[in-house]
Scaffold this motif. Sequence first.
Motif: not given
Length: 260
Positions: A86-90
């Motif tokens: 999820d952090l890699g998507r933001r």
Amino acid sequence: MSAPTDTRDPWAKLRAATPARIGLGRAGTGLPTSDNLDFQFAHARARDAVHSALDVSRLEQDLAAFEVIQVTSAAPDRATYLRRPDLGRRLGANEGANLPAQPCDVMFVIADGLSSAAVQTHAAAVIEAASAKLTGFAIGPVVIATQARVAIGDEIGQAIGARLTVLLVGERPGLTVADSLGAYLTYGPAPGVKDSARNCLSNIHAKGGMSYDLAAEKIAWLTRAALRMELTGTGLKEEADPTEIPDASDATQALNTPQT
């Protein structure tokens, strides 16, 4: 007198038709040493592709003909990135400040994904080839995003003001190819876009995969179609009649015509 033994390898023809490991034989209860070592080497290459950091400076040199902007995701390091998709998507905090508004028809985003080797080897060449086939369109800056996954392109595209993003990402490496590149096209990029609203090209690499020129042709075709039809994803089929899609100059003229 016994009949002669047929020493031909019955698997040879099948092995020649696929990179899959089939008919490897045996040595006692295990694999032959050469095949075992080859497997371990392929596994090591796949692990290196996942864990190695992208050489951003070198990639910027390869993209010297383009305006390049660098950003990072919300993942602070590679280990966190691999545990927290999820952090890699933001985008990371304050990274949006590095993205000045530059409205354009299409822009390229490079995300290291799960194979920095794929991005390092293929991304610049694909962008160069695709850009050459997109004459007549306003092309925005190239954004390099590290510790990044596909959806990060939505936030980037919205900040820049791109009508369409083409995101190139390192695909999950396998035991045959560790440097396979993927391309995701998204019309109207914005946070929350569903994956079903994207078109994907996969297996761009030099070991029997999609060539740079073919990938560029497909990206250009899908770009023209997407900007004309104002959509990507399940509603845009690559096998559609190409005569329905105008050339670049016609498509650009249509984009500049007010819609009613």
